[in-house]
Scaffold this motif. Sequence first.
Motif, PDB file in Angstrom:
ATOM      1  N   ALA B  15      58.861  29.879   7.534  1.00  0.00           N
ATOM      2  CA  ALA B  15      58.799  29.382   6.153  1.00  0.00           C
ATOM      3  C   ALA B  15      57.397  28.920   5.772  1.00  0.00           C
ATOM      4  CB  ALA B  15      59.787  28.235   5.971  1.00  0.00           C
ATOM      5  N   LEU B  16      56.704  28.315   6.731  1.00  0.00           N
ATOM      6  CA  LEU B  16      55.379  27.772   6.410  1.00  0.00           C
ATOM      7  C   LEU B  16      54.258  28.748   6.768  1.00  0.00           C
ATOM      8  CD1 LEU B  16      55.762  24.038   7.467  1.00  0.00           C
ATOM      9  CD2 LEU B  16      56.423  25.165   5.352  1.00  0.00           C
ATOM     10  N   ASN B  17      54.643  29.940   7.220  1.00  0.00           N
ATOM     11  CA  ASN B  17      53.659  30.982   7.501  1.00  0.00           C
ATOM     12  C   ASN B  17      52.668  30.560   8.590  1.00  0.00           C
ATOM     13  OD1 ASN B  17      52.556  33.508   7.035  1.00  0.00           O
ATOM     14  ND2 ASN B  17      51.138  32.768   5.475  1.00  0.00           N
ATOM     15  N   LEU B  18      53.210  29.906   9.628  1.00  0.00           N
ATOM     16  CA  LEU B  18      52.340  29.449  10.727  1.00  0.00           C
ATOM     17  C   LEU B  18      52.224  30.581  11.756  1.00  0.00           C
ATOM     18  CD1 LEU B  18      53.887  25.876  11.090  1.00  0.00           C
ATOM     19  CD2 LEU B  18      51.767  26.492   9.934  1.00  0.00           C
ATOM     20  N   GLU B  19      51.624  31.672  11.311  1.00  0.00           N
ATOM     21  CA  GLU B  19      51.636  32.936  12.060  1.00  0.00           C
ATOM     22  C   GLU B  19      51.217  32.845  13.520  1.00  0.00           C
ATOM     23  OE1 GLU B  19      49.450  36.015  10.142  1.00  0.00           O
ATOM     24  OE2 GLU B  19      51.010  36.350   8.665  1.00  0.00           O
ATOM     25  N   ASP B  20      50.188  32.073  13.790  1.00  0.00           N
ATOM     26  CA  ASP B  20      49.668  32.058  15.163  1.00  0.00           C
ATOM     27  C   ASP B  20      50.298  30.968  16.025  1.00  0.00           C
ATOM     28  OD1 ASP B  20      47.979  34.240  14.865  1.00  0.00           O
ATOM     29  OD2 ASP B  20      46.509  33.007  13.807  1.00  0.00           O
ATOM     30  N   MET B  21      51.372  30.346  15.544  1.00  0.00           N
ATOM     31  CA  MET B  21      52.017  29.279  16.327  1.00  0.00           C
ATOM     32  C   MET B  21      53.333  29.768  16.911  1.00  0.00           C
ATOM     33  SD  MET B  21      51.351  25.748  14.262  1.00  0.00           S
ATOM     34  CE  MET B  21      51.542  24.626  15.625  1.00  0.00           C
ATOM     35  N   LEU B  37      51.865  17.513  12.770  1.00  0.00           N
ATOM     36  CA  LEU B  37      51.633  18.919  12.451  1.00  0.00           C
ATOM     37  C   LEU B  37      50.669  19.061  11.259  1.00  0.00           C
ATOM     38  CD1 LEU B  37      52.631  21.577  13.637  1.00  0.00           C
ATOM     39  CD2 LEU B  37      54.548  21.530  12.048  1.00  0.00           C
ATOM     40  N   GLY B  38      50.496  17.983  10.508  1.00  0.00           N
ATOM     41  CA  GLY B  38      49.526  17.989   9.403  1.00  0.00           C
ATOM     42  C   GLY B  38      50.027  18.664   8.144  1.00  0.00           C
ATOM     43  N   LEU B  39      51.333  18.616   7.915  1.00  0.00           N
ATOM     44  CA  LEU B  39      51.882  19.240   6.717  1.00  0.00           C
ATOM     45  C   LEU B  39      51.609  18.394   5.477  1.00  0.00           C
ATOM     46  CD1 LEU B  39      55.321  20.543   8.092  1.00  0.00           C
ATOM     47  CD2 LEU B  39      53.069  21.620   8.188  1.00  0.00           C
ATOM     48  N   ASP B  40      51.795  18.986   4.287  1.00  0.00           N
ATOM     49  CA  ASP B  40      51.562  18.244   3.051  1.00  0.00           C
ATOM     50  C   ASP B  40      52.739  18.413   2.084  1.00  0.00           C
ATOM     51  OD1 ASP B  40      51.297  20.756   1.912  1.00  0.00           O
ATOM     52  OD2 ASP B  40      49.110  20.726   2.001  1.00  0.00           O
ATOM     53  N   ILE B  42      53.330  20.317  -0.426  1.00  0.00           N
ATOM     54  CA  ILE B  42      53.818  21.673  -0.718  1.00  0.00           C
ATOM     55  C   ILE B  42      54.714  22.160   0.414  1.00  0.00           C
ATOM     56  CG2 ILE B  42      53.125  24.088  -1.108  1.00  0.00           C
ATOM     57  CD1 ILE B  42      50.544  22.800  -2.392  1.00  0.00           C
ATOM     58  N   ASP B  43      54.338  21.781   1.650  1.00  0.00           N
ATOM     59  CA  ASP B  43      55.203  22.137   2.787  1.00  0.00           C
ATOM     60  C   ASP B  43      56.561  21.445   2.651  1.00  0.00           C
ATOM     61  OD1 ASP B  43      53.283  23.703   4.313  1.00  0.00           O
ATOM     62  OD2 ASP B  43      52.215  21.827   4.548  1.00  0.00           O
ATOM     63  N   GLU B  46      58.635  23.516   0.644  1.00  0.00           N
ATOM     64  CA  GLU B  46      59.079  24.682   1.426  1.00  0.00           C
ATOM     65  C   GLU B  46      60.246  24.286   2.344  1.00  0.00           C
ATOM     66  OE1 GLU B  46      58.020  27.703   1.063  1.00  0.00           O
ATOM     67  OE2 GLU B  46      55.919  27.726   0.463  1.00  0.00           O
TER      68      GLU B  46
END
Lengths: 342, 85
Positions: B15-21, B37-40, B42-43, B46
Amino acid sequence: MTNKEIYVLSAKQISIQQPLSEEWMNNPTLYEPAFYRSIDPSFKEYVSPIEARRMGKILKRALATSKEALKASGLETVDAIVTGTGYGCIENTEFFLDALSKEGEQLLKPTYFMQSTHNTISSLIAIQTKNHGYNATYAHKGISFDSALYDAYLQFRLNKISSALVGGHDEMTETFYQILKKGGVIGFDNEICGEAAVSVVLSDKQENALCKLSGHKIIHQQGIESLKEKVAKFLQGNGKTCSDIDFILTGISGYKENDEAYMLETKALFGDRPLLKYKNLFGDSFTASGIGFYVAAQCLKSGFVPRNMFVNEKDITDKKPDNFLIFNRSDGTNYSLTLLEK
Amino acid sequence: MDELIYKLKQEIIEALNLEDMTPEDIDENASLFGEGLGLDSIDALELIVLMEKNYGIKLQDPNQGKEIFKSVKVMAEFIQQNRTK
């Protein structure tokens, strides 16, 4: 207007060839006619996964090519960032519209909406490179990169800037490709279709430059006679005649109608000057002319033209190129001329 | 619960597009926002969409998010108690 000289300090690409590399010159990846997505590098070294979460592929590629181009140029910052893109962040636009059609308006993801616009590219590069200078994005289909280059070119000539990062960035999805193919826009028989991200750094300082950008012009066609007149004026303005041009770099792509038009017009405009192509290696895209710019700059720097770039066998030569005239034809109505010299 | 936590981590990555995780990169007890995780914000939107779409949970009070999105583990516990699908 001044006669300020403009040099190409660096040029980087992400495409269907090996990314951020000039391996295509000696060992190209060869493709059959079809649509292919770009070969991406690892983006981890350019942006953290947390920062990258709001970026579609086009933005990550733009950032990677821009950072590499800046690094190679030796400049920490530039006076202007100008970008061209045919369709901008089309993948996120597609995600957003797909969700809208499937889920209605209730459960739409904000990130896809935010990243579905064109002008996020230049602004993202500016934020990431901490640049507060001139910032603009041009979206003019097949002459988008050319338009961005023209903006930077004029600003150099008007003495408003001393350096610029000019980019051309386009992504393509399988769905969008199929839609454009049905509409007769791209994806013709015998044509390779790709994606492209190109970043070039221009400066008025010559040190370690790949080549010189001597002239650039965009022409809206009013018939072949008018085109002839404008090409002659362009060459004359740069102190050249047709016979001074080593190679004409064309957008010949394998698609019969496009190639026939190129052959006819180049014959009328440039006589028998040797013709080159690059879309057989990089594919066609709305940013293809940016790739053409990158290809010409790298050929001038390395001093050779790969044999698979020659349109006619009779023209194949090991001669070190002194100049390239990039002749871009978009939709048969818009043209651009770019003169690069050693 | 472990299974749900793992699935939730996968869904958050998507959902958050954390592709490399990978799910292993996310500590289930770490704070999702701020220093973790440092979300904000907008996350947060989401994650609200994710909960409604995947688990049928509709948050009525946005302030609830502060508690629910404290960590992946807290979020999973809330989902387990309130899910309708």
